[in-house]
Scaffold this motif. Structure first.
Motif, short mmCIF file in Angstrom:
data_model
loop_
_atom_site.label_atom_id
_atom_site.label_comp_id
_atom_site.label_asym_id
_atom_site.label_seq_id
_atom_site.Cartn_x
_atom_site.Cartn_y
_atom_site.Cartn_z
N ILE A 87 16.23 98.20 -60.05
CA ILE A 87 14.90 98.82 -60.23
C ILE A 87 14.08 100.65 -60.03
O ILE A 87 13.98 101.83 -60.38
CB ILE A 87 13.14 98.34 -60.09
CG1 ILE A 87 13.82 97.04 -61.42
CG2 ILE A 87 12.41 99.19 -60.39
CD1 ILE A 87 12.57 95.90 -60.41
N VAL A 88 14.61 100.92 -58.15
CA VAL A 88 14.21 102.17 -58.14
C VAL A 88 15.35 103.11 -58.98
O VAL A 88 15.37 103.97 -59.23
CB VAL A 88 14.07 101.80 -56.49
CG1 VAL A 88 14.55 103.25 -56.09
CG2 VAL A 88 13.40 101.02 -56.02
N ALA B 178 12.77 110.01 -60.48
CA ALA B 178 13.92 110.52 -59.14
C ALA B 178 13.28 109.31 -57.71
O ALA B 178 12.69 108.83 -58.09
CB ALA B 178 12.21 111.54 -58.95
N HIS B 179 14.41 109.73 -56.87
CA HIS B 179 14.48 108.50 -55.85
C HIS B 179 14.76 109.00 -54.85
O HIS B 179 15.50 108.15 -54.01
CB HIS B 179 14.78 106.83 -56.75
CG HIS B 179 16.83 107.17 -56.71
ND1 HIS B 179 16.38 107.26 -58.30
CD2 HIS B 179 17.65 107.62 -56.46
CE1 HIS B 179 17.99 107.38 -58.90
NE2 HIS B 179 18.50 108.21 -57.48
N LEU C 38 17.37 100.47 -49.96
CA LEU C 38 17.05 101.68 -51.03
C LEU C 38 18.11 102.68 -49.89
O LEU C 38 17.29 103.95 -50.37
CB LEU C 38 15.46 101.32 -50.45
CG LEU C 38 14.76 100.40 -50.40
CD1 LEU C 38 13.33 100.81 -50.18
CD2 LEU C 38 14.71 100.67 -51.97
N GLU C 39 18.65 102.74 -49.24
CA GLU C 39 19.05 103.44 -48.02
C GLU C 39 20.33 103.81 -48.84
O GLU C 39 20.75 104.95 -48.59
CB GLU C 39 19.24 103.08 -46.40
CG GLU C 39 18.16 103.08 -45.78
CD GLU C 39 18.31 102.78 -43.95
OE1 GLU C 39 17.12 103.30 -43.10
OE2 GLU C 39 19.17 102.18 -44.56
N THR C 40 20.68 102.91 -49.48
CA THR C 40 21.86 103.77 -50.55
C THR C 40 21.38 104.50 -51.45
O THR C 40 22.32 105.23 -52.03
CB THR C 40 22.31 102.43 -51.15
OG1 THR C 40 21.78 101.55 -52.40
CG2 THR C 40 22.34 101.39 -50.17
N LEU C 41 20.32 104.53 -51.70
CA LEU C 41 19.60 105.54 -52.85
C LEU C 41 19.19 107.02 -52.54
O LEU C 41 19.24 107.76 -53.46
CB LEU C 41 18.64 104.67 -53.24
CG LEU C 41 19.02 103.54 -54.24
CD1 LEU C 41 17.74 102.95 -54.94
CD2 LEU C 41 19.96 103.65 -55.14
N GLY C 42 18.78 107.33 -50.82
CA GLY C 42 18.44 107.91 -50.95
C GLY C 42 17.37 107.76 -49.56
O GLY C 42 18.09 107.31 -48.30
N VAL D 123 6.96 104.95 -54.02
CA VAL D 123 6.67 104.16 -53.25
C VAL D 123 7.21 102.46 -53.30
O VAL D 123 7.19 102.23 -54.79
CB VAL D 123 5.14 104.02 -52.49
CG1 VAL D 123 4.51 103.17 -51.83
CG2 VAL D 123 5.13 105.63 -52.77
N VAL D 124 7.68 101.87 -52.36
CA VAL D 124 7.60 100.36 -52.09
C VAL D 124 6.76 99.81 -50.60
O VAL D 124 7.33 100.24 -49.72
CB VAL D 124 9.40 100.25 -52.12
CG1 VAL D 124 9.76 98.94 -51.86
CG2 VAL D 124 10.18 100.73 -53.31
#
Length: 456
Positions: free
Chosen positions: A34-35, A40-41, A69-73, A104-105
């Motif tokens: 989803i993110v 922009a992420h 999430l750390e795999t994305l940014g 924001v997550v």
């Protein structure tokens, strides 16, 4: 239509800003997808509290989501300390912590989600539910503490909800039982909303929004035992209920489909405990217990109206009303901020009721009450059925059974004075203004609740 088909249908409603809902087993990885699909992420704010969440299989939720999430940014953790309340200082801290993020997550339960909706503003906001504890995840409104008073404010829709039934299974059972209690309000709140429409205070009563979840009421009651046992399938169905309920509030543009007198009583108890420096009970559990008493009051007033046995509605003079409000709330803080806030809202209600000649409107409605009673029969629930469902789930039915119970005097205070807190009209207003909601009446309702296994 089934619950699932209703949920799918209303996700496409033009008034609903929630883009995606993922509910089921093993769906946690969808957070990353989803993110990743957002324009922009690179900068992600992870908003949460200090609590530790685990799945039914023992996986720690926050590290699992952080790793995805750390795999994305870049992930910036915004951790709100202690027992989190949505007061001005906490909301400001969350907003400041998230200000540089693209998305924001939020990981957590209802209060965290409410804060996240404000902190995210117009940016994408993805919510990972830690429990099916309340119905406030899937709407564009937040319950905030303003001058010590619980107020509902428009905030923003979350972009997506991720509800993994394995996560729900790992949540404390009392939180999911709390979600059942929050949903139990469907057996009184829509009736309050309908009543308010009779005096023109509904801001647009919608039979569609009022019955979106209520028409599945029998399924909710049948779900109770499975919710109490933390059965993943039952919890996933409960998650669909709380999501559809939240969407109904978005469709209505207000919380009225799921928030009536029972919610005000819960808010009042939270305010009283906060004023005494005590922890509050879980919101939904408190709502469930209050709903029993409200259903009893509704039955009493409905019977009186059907029999034509109701006194004339009498509005107090402004000076007398202000004195009553201040006597009810002045004890809560030395500066009088709470009573000022409550009088500000209650005075607006009185002004409206005078302007529309509410007495005449109630007399007119009472003259054809059997027709109104027919509508209400599809909205109200029997207090005995509510008690049975709460008991089947192992949820509290008495205020004393709540995790952080209020003093008996505070429960009586909250029930007696709940109509004085905000600018909405519910069954307590009608009962009070027709002389049927004195402390004696409150005690009688609690006695009736005790007879069926609820009450104090």
């Amino acid at each position: 239509m089934t619950l699932s088909s209703d949920l799918d249908h209303y996700l496409t409603h033009p008034l609903v800003g929630l883009d995606q809902v993922v509910i089921g087993p093993d769906v946690l990885d969808s957070v990353r997808d989803i993110v990743a699909a957002l324009p922009a992420h690179n900068n992600i704010a992870l908003l949460t509290d200090e609590d530790e969440y685990t799945t039914g299989s023992g996986t720690f939720l926050k590290p699992a989501v952080t790793g995805l999430l750390e795999t994305l940014g870049t992930v910036t953790k915004v951790v709100l300390p202690g027992h989190v309340h949505a007061d001005e200082a906490t909301v400001s801290a969350a907003t400041a912590g998230c200000e540089d993020a693209d998305v924001v997550v939020t990981i957590g339960s209802g209060t965290l989600c409410d804060i996240g909706k404000v902190a995210a503003g117009n940016r994408p906001h993805v919510v990972v539910q830690s429990a099916a504890s309340v119905n406030g995840f899937a709407d564009d409104q937040s319950v905030l503490l303003i001058n010590g008073v619980k107020r509902t404010a428009h905030s923003g829709w979350p972009s997506a909800l991720v509800v993994d039934s394995n996560v729900l299974e790992g949540a404390p059972a009392l939180l999911n039982r709390s979600g059942l209690g929050d949903m139990i309000s469907m057996f009184t709140a829509p009736a309050d909303w309908y009543l308010s429409s009779l005096v023109g205070m509904d801001r647009g009563f919608s039979a569609e929004a009022a019955t979106m979840t209520r028409r599945h009421g029998a399924e909710l009651l049948g779900l109770a035992e499975g919710v109490g046992a933390s059965d993943p399938d039952s919890l996933a169905t409960l998650a669909k209920f709380v999501t559809l309920s939240g969407i109904s509030m978005g469709v209505a543009g207000q919380t009225s489909p799921s928030s009536g007198m029972e919610h005000v009583v819960s808010h009042m108890l939270d305010m009283a405990n906060a004023a005494r420096g005590k922890d509050t009970a879980h919101h939904g559990a408190q709502v469930g217990v209050a709903t029993v008493v409200v259903a009893i009051l509704w039955r009493k007033m409905n019977e009186r109206l059907c029999a034509g046995n109701i006194d004339t509605l009498r509005l107090p003079e402004a000076a007398d009303a202000e004195r009553t409000v201040r006597e009810a709330f002045d004890w809560m803080d030395e500066a009088g901020a709470t009573s000022n806030e409550c009088w500000s809202d209650y005075s607006k209600k009185l002004e409206h009721l005078r302007w529309v000649d509410a007495g005449a409107k109630i007399r007119e409605a009472a003259g054809s009450w059997p027709a109104h009673a027919e509508v209400l029969s599809g909205l109200l629930g029997a207090p005995e059925d509510i008690v049975a469902a709460l008991r089947a789930a192992g949820a509290p039915t008495r205020f004393s059974e709540l995790e952080n119970p209020s003093k008996e005097d505070d429960v009586i205070w909250a029930l007696t004075n709940c109509h004085l807190m905000r600018n909405r009209f519910n069954i307590a207003d009608l009962a009070y203004l027709t002389g049927s909601w004195t402390k004696t009446d409150v005690l009688a309702a609690l006695s009736e609740a005790e007879r069926i296994g609820a009450g104090l």
